[in-house]
Design a protein around this motif. Structure first.
Motif, PDB file in Angstrom:
ATOM      1  N   UNK A   1      41.783  42.985  36.035  1.00 22.07           N
ATOM      2  CA  UNK A   1      40.912  44.059  36.517  1.00 22.07           C
ATOM      3  C   UNK A   1      39.568  43.472  36.934  1.00 22.07           C
ATOM      4  N   UNK A   2      39.074  43.909  38.077  1.00 21.55           N
ATOM      5  CA  UNK A   2      37.712  43.589  38.491  1.00 21.55           C
ATOM      6  C   UNK A   2      36.924  44.882  38.637  1.00 21.55           C
ATOM      7  N   UNK A   3      35.746  44.918  38.008  1.00 21.95           N
ATOM      8  CA  UNK A   3      34.872  46.090  38.063  1.00 21.95           C
ATOM      9  C   UNK A   3      33.514  45.680  38.615  1.00 21.95           C
ATOM     10  N   UNK A   4      32.897  46.600  39.326  1.00 21.35           N
ATOM     11  CA  UNK A   4      31.602  46.326  39.930  1.00 21.35           C
ATOM     12  C   UNK A   4      30.484  46.652  38.947  1.00 21.35           C
ATOM     13  N   UNK A   5      29.739  45.606  38.552  1.00 23.03           N
ATOM     14  CA  UNK A   5      28.552  45.854  37.740  1.00 23.03           C
ATOM     15  C   UNK A   5      27.359  46.160  38.634  1.00 23.03           C
ATOM     16  N   UNK A   6      27.162  45.365  39.673  1.00 20.88           N
ATOM     17  CA  UNK A   6      26.070  45.592  40.621  1.00 20.88           C
ATOM     18  C   UNK A   6      26.461  44.931  41.926  1.00 20.88           C
TER      19      UNK A   6
ATOM     20  N   UNK B   1      34.967  52.429  40.027  1.00 22.55           N
ATOM     21  CA  UNK B   1      34.227  51.315  39.451  1.00 22.55           C
ATOM     22  C   UNK B   1      35.078  50.052  39.334  1.00 22.55           C
ATOM     23  N   UNK B   2      36.391  50.173  39.534  1.00 27.16           N
ATOM     24  CA  UNK B   2      37.207  48.975  39.417  1.00 27.16           C
ATOM     25  C   UNK B   2      38.626  49.197  39.876  1.00 27.16           C
ATOM     26  N   UNK B   3      39.350  48.090  39.997  1.00 26.92           N
ATOM     27  CA  UNK B   3      40.750  48.138  40.384  1.00 26.92           C
ATOM     28  C   UNK B   3      41.543  47.097  39.632  1.00 26.92           C
ATOM     29  N   UNK B   4      42.816  47.393  39.411  1.00 26.85           N
ATOM     30  CA  UNK B   4      43.704  46.513  38.654  1.00 26.85           C
ATOM     31  C   UNK B   4      44.827  46.002  39.544  1.00 26.85           C
ATOM     32  N   UNK B   5      45.436  44.905  39.127  1.00 28.26           N
ATOM     33  CA  UNK B   5      46.622  44.362  39.783  1.00 28.26           C
ATOM     34  C   UNK B   5      47.511  43.742  38.716  1.00 28.26           C
ATOM     35  N   UNK B   6      48.809  43.640  39.018  1.00 30.66           N
ATOM     36  CA  UNK B   6      49.766  43.119  38.046  1.00 30.66           C
ATOM     37  C   UNK B   6      50.732  42.130  38.682  1.00 30.66           C
ATOM     38  N   UNK B   7      51.256  41.253  37.809  1.00 30.23           N
ATOM     39  CA  UNK B   7      52.342  40.351  38.158  1.00 30.23           C
ATOM     40  C   UNK B   7      53.282  40.249  36.970  1.00 30.23           C
TER      41      UNK B   7
END
Length: 354
Positions: free
Chosen positions: A261-266, A239-245
């Protein structure tokens, strides 16, 4: 010295210790985990007693494993989790509740400005001029956000992007491409002092900083988990993925970590596949033949509106760690607008890895 670490998907581990002549002394491990047999807790303390203070996480975990009684069973606890708690004690790590968390939830912004705000706000946390901040994004236009090290031509189909009016920007963190449309995604950033993840490996820090949202989903009846290195997954799919800096300390500040983090709502999967170039290697790595099956939207899993999902996420964070309404200062916004213009909207930056 005192260190705490919540094992991802498990329980809290607390370690108190002294360091005398470069070695761990008076080590005491505690927590709300389950452990059998009873004498295993004493074995863990004894295994850590006398260890060199510079011993890394793997070395500490190996000492614990070698000392555990035969047949030891751990529930909500791992040797690595204890070792991380030790390293956090030694590095004077902080915890979520040590801070006055601020929430930024503004009107929709352009993709380039979102990239710039992440950099500016996290640099302010790194310098000690801003408290830890949770920022919820709203999108003014559809976009593809590629990772800092991704090839533009390998990730994005320019004809597809132009046909659907998709803006392409490059962020400062690594990881993969994100396809976003207003109302169809939930995106947030955590800008936190480096001490919050002190003593953790990169992988540990991803799990640690994702833990609050996993708890929020549990409150909504969704069983979600952290899937290394940077995915949030459920039984129905990712449902989502994260990234870091990571940002180094400046002006005597603590340094900071940007975790977004970006997650898919629709998701409009057909449109996504016309814009993104998702290779066969990536599909095989995820164990599926279709990109449509990789992401399962939150709308289907929760039955809630996007706004309701966000509200419940924020309520969960507020109840666990505290959260006060904040805002981007005029000075921060001016810097972000300039950075958006000169860097993130600049084709040279977007195509820096052609």
């Amino acid at each position: 010295m005192h260190g705490e670490y919540k094992v991802p998907g498990g329980k809290l581990v607390v370690v108190d210790l002294d360091v005398i002549d470069g070695a761990l002394r008076s080590v005491r491990v505690a927590g709300d985990f389950f452990l059998e047999p009873d004498e295993a807790i004493t074995a863990i303390d004894t295994a850590l007693e006398g260890a060199a203070a510079e011993t890394d996480t793997a070395g500490l975990a190996a000492r614990i494993d070698a000392a555990l009684p035969r047949g030891t069973v751990m529930y909500g606890l791992t040797s690595e989790g204890v070792a991380v708690a030790v390293r956090r004690a030694l590095s004077h790590a902080t915890n979520w509740t040590d801070y006055d968390w601020r929430l930024i939830r503004d009107a929709p912004q352009s993709p380039a400005l979102h990239m710039a705000l992440d950099e500016v706000l996290t640099s302010e946390v790194a310098a000690g001029r801003r408290p830890p901040t949770l920022r919820v994004w709203e999108w003014a236009e559809p976009a593809v956000i590629i990772g800092s090290f991704q090839s533009l031509r390998n990730e994005v189909d320019p004809q597809g992007a132009a046909r659907h009016g998709i803006t392409v920007v490059r962020r400062i963190s690594g990881g993969g491409a994100m396809f976003v449309e207003s109302g169809n995604t939930i995106t947030y950033s955590l800008s936190v002092p480096a001490s919050l993840v002190s003593g953790m490996s990169f992988a540990d820090s991803y799990a640690y900083l994702d833990d609050w949202v996993l708890n929020a989903f549990a409150d909504m009846g969704i069983k979600a988990w952290y899937q290394p290195l940077n995915d949030i997954a459920t039984e129905a799919g990712k449902i989502g993925g994260a990234a870091q800096k990571r940002m180094v300390a400046t002006d005597g500040g603590p340094g900071a970590v940007l975790h977004h983090v970006t997650m898919s709502y629709d998701i409009d999967a057909d449109k996504m596949l016309e814009v993104l170039r998702i290779g066969k290697e990536k599909m095989s790595d995820k164990g599926t033949k279709s990109a449509k099956k990789r992401v399962d939207p939150l709308r289907r899993q929760t039955g809630l509106s996007r706004q309701a999902v966000i509200d419940r996420m924020l309520d969960s964070f507020r109840n666990r760690h505290g959260l006060t309404a904040g805002q981007v200062t005029p000075e921060e916004m001016a810097r972000a607008e300039e950075l958006a213009r000169t860097k993130f909207a600049n084709p040279e930056w977007t195509a820096r890895v052609p």
